[in-house]
Scaffold this active site. Structure first.
Site, PDB file in Angstrom:
ATOM      1  N   GLY A  46       0.849  -1.085   0.002  1.00  9.91           N
ATOM      2  CA  GLY A  46       0.082   0.103   0.065  1.00  9.91           C
ATOM      3  C   GLY A  46       0.769   1.303   0.082  1.00  9.91           C
ATOM      4  O   GLY A  46       2.074   1.103   0.363  1.00  9.91           O
ATOM      5  N   GLN A  51       2.654  10.116   1.542  1.00  8.11           N
ATOM      6  CA  GLN A  51       3.976   9.520   1.747  1.00  8.11           C
ATOM      7  C   GLN A  51       4.902   9.851   0.508  1.00  8.11           C
ATOM      8  O   GLN A  51       6.214   9.930   0.696  1.00  8.11           O
ATOM      9  CB  GLN A  51       3.794   8.124   1.691  1.00  8.11           C
ATOM     10  CG  GLN A  51       3.151   7.389   2.965  1.00  8.11           C
ATOM     11  CD  GLN A  51       3.102   6.147   3.131  1.00  8.11           C
ATOM     12  OE1 GLN A  51       2.221   5.421   2.703  1.00  8.11           O
ATOM     13  NE2 GLN A  51       4.054   5.402   3.739  1.00  8.11           N
ATOM     14  N   CYS A  95       5.694   0.381   8.111  1.00 10.55           N
ATOM     15  CA  CYS A  95       5.203   1.455   7.159  1.00 10.55           C
ATOM     16  C   CYS A  95       6.540   1.870   6.274  1.00 10.55           C
ATOM     17  O   CYS A  95       7.635   1.909   6.744  1.00 10.55           O
ATOM     18  CB  CYS A  95       4.807   2.655   8.126  1.00 10.55           C
ATOM     19  SG  CYS A  95       4.321   4.332   7.076  1.00 10.55           S
ATOM     20  N   LEU A  96       6.242   2.254   5.203  1.00 11.13           N
ATOM     21  CA  LEU A  96       7.309   2.537   4.356  1.00 11.13           C
ATOM     22  C   LEU A  96       8.060   3.851   4.829  1.00 11.13           C
ATOM     23  O   LEU A  96       9.164   4.277   4.183  1.00 11.13           O
ATOM     24  CB  LEU A  96       6.975   2.499   2.878  1.00 11.13           C
ATOM     25  CG  LEU A  96       6.497   1.226   2.159  1.00 11.13           C
ATOM     26  CD1 LEU A  96       6.022   1.282   0.672  1.00 11.13           C
ATOM     27  CD2 LEU A  96       7.437   0.295   2.196  1.00 11.13           C
ATOM     28  N   HIS A 137      -5.074   1.291   7.532  1.00 14.18           N
ATOM     29  CA  HIS A 137      -3.470   1.883   7.588  1.00 14.18           C
ATOM     30  C   HIS A 137      -3.315   3.090   6.612  1.00 14.18           C
ATOM     31  O   HIS A 137      -2.854   4.105   6.937  1.00 14.18           O
ATOM     32  CB  HIS A 137      -2.394   0.884   7.357  1.00 14.18           C
ATOM     33  CG  HIS A 137      -0.976   1.452   7.540  1.00 14.18           C
ATOM     34  ND1 HIS A 137      -0.128   1.186   8.542  1.00 14.18           N
ATOM     35  CD2 HIS A 137      -0.266   2.114   6.540  1.00 14.18           C
ATOM     36  CE1 HIS A 137       1.239   1.570   8.309  1.00 14.18           C
ATOM     37  NE2 HIS A 137       0.975   2.438   7.111  1.00 14.18           N
ATOM     38  N   GLU A 138      -3.627   2.756   5.265  1.00 11.53           N
ATOM     39  CA  GLU A 138      -3.593   3.964   4.479  1.00 11.53           C
ATOM     40  C   GLU A 138      -4.382   5.118   4.604  1.00 11.53           C
ATOM     41  O   GLU A 138      -3.992   6.363   4.403  1.00 11.53           O
ATOM     42  CB  GLU A 138      -4.007   3.224   2.881  1.00 11.53           C
ATOM     43  CG  GLU A 138      -2.862   2.467   2.570  1.00 11.53           C
ATOM     44  CD  GLU A 138      -1.528   2.471   2.592  1.00 11.53           C
ATOM     45  OE1 GLU A 138      -0.652   1.380   2.986  1.00 11.53           O
ATOM     46  OE2 GLU A 138      -1.068   3.524   2.871  1.00 11.53           O
ATOM     47  N   HIS A 141      -3.125   7.510   7.027  1.00  8.99           N
ATOM     48  CA  HIS A 141      -2.123   8.344   6.286  1.00  8.99           C
ATOM     49  C   HIS A 141      -2.888   9.559   5.908  1.00  8.99           C
ATOM     50  O   HIS A 141      -2.358  10.820   6.073  1.00  8.99           O
ATOM     51  CB  HIS A 141      -1.360   7.623   5.276  1.00  8.99           C
ATOM     52  CG  HIS A 141      -0.013   6.821   5.749  1.00  8.99           C
ATOM     53  ND1 HIS A 141       0.915   7.500   6.271  1.00  8.99           N
ATOM     54  CD2 HIS A 141       0.196   5.556   5.549  1.00  8.99           C
ATOM     55  CE1 HIS A 141       1.801   6.569   6.573  1.00  8.99           C
ATOM     56  NE2 HIS A 141       1.392   5.275   6.141  1.00  8.99           N
TER      57      HIS A 141
END
Ligand code: K2U
Ligand code: ZN
Length: 173
Positions: A46, A51, A95-96, A137-138, A141
């Site tokens: 994702g 991000q 998380c990226l 999660h997204e 963000h």
């Protein structure tokens, strides 16, 4: 398509409330295409627009685990949750934007979301498993929320300090 740099926590842009997408146009399509390329390159399942430094309400995901199966890229514009299950489950999230840090997060096991697709049409779908965890999660963000915000203050501070050190080392090259 262009692979875009992923912002690393702490970064004020990762804590902002993102603005709704006004209209699905070629710029949004290009952003989505670049985000999918950036996600697959990371690799991740994702990626949310903030991000890559774009504070707009759009995320992409592809949680197909079987690498021999066809990819299933999804682009969710102005996503909103319409239902969540009472039942919860715990997933060790990463998380990226917070590389190599993992912690257990409890979220509803299933979730229904409504969004606008790249086709400009309204879509609604129920997600479970990794898709449900990733979608939540997204969406967090887009509201400036990170998975470490669900942790205790000491663990969150320890992870933030590790990321500050990583960013100092990256700046030194
Ligand atoms: O938003 C992101 O940073 C992308 C995450 C999404 C994600 C986090 C936790 C749980 C599910 C999805 C990246 O995909 S983190 C890498 C990853 C890869 C496979 C499974 C879980 C996390
Ligand atoms: Zn993340």
């Amino acid at each position: 398509m262009t692979i875009r740099p992923i912002l690393i926590h702490p970064d004020p842009r990762l804590k902002k409330l993102c603005a709704p997408v006004a209209g699905v146009d070629k710029d949004i399509a290009k952003l989505a295409d670049d985000m999918l390329a950036t996600m697959y390159d990371a690799p991740g399942v994702g990626l949310a627009a903030p991000q890559v430094g774009v504070l707009t309400r759009l995320f992409v995901m592809d949680c197909v685990k079987d690498k021999s199966a066809a990819p299933q890229p999804m682009v969710l514009i102005n996503p909103e949750i319409t239902w969540t299950s009472e039942e919860t489950n715990v997933y060790e999230e990463g998380c990226l934007s917070i590389p190599e840090q993992y912690a257990d997060v409890t979220r509803p096991k299933e979730v229904r979301m409504r969004w606008t697709g790249l086709d400009g049409q309204s879509h609604e779908e129920q997600f479970d498993g990794l898709w449900a965890t990733c979608a939540q999660h997204e969406l967090d963000h887009l509201d400036g929320k990170l998975f470490i915000d669900y942790l205790g203050p000491l663990k969150r501070q320890m992870i933030t300090r590790k990321m500050e050190k990583l960013k100092r080392e990256m700046a030194r090259g």
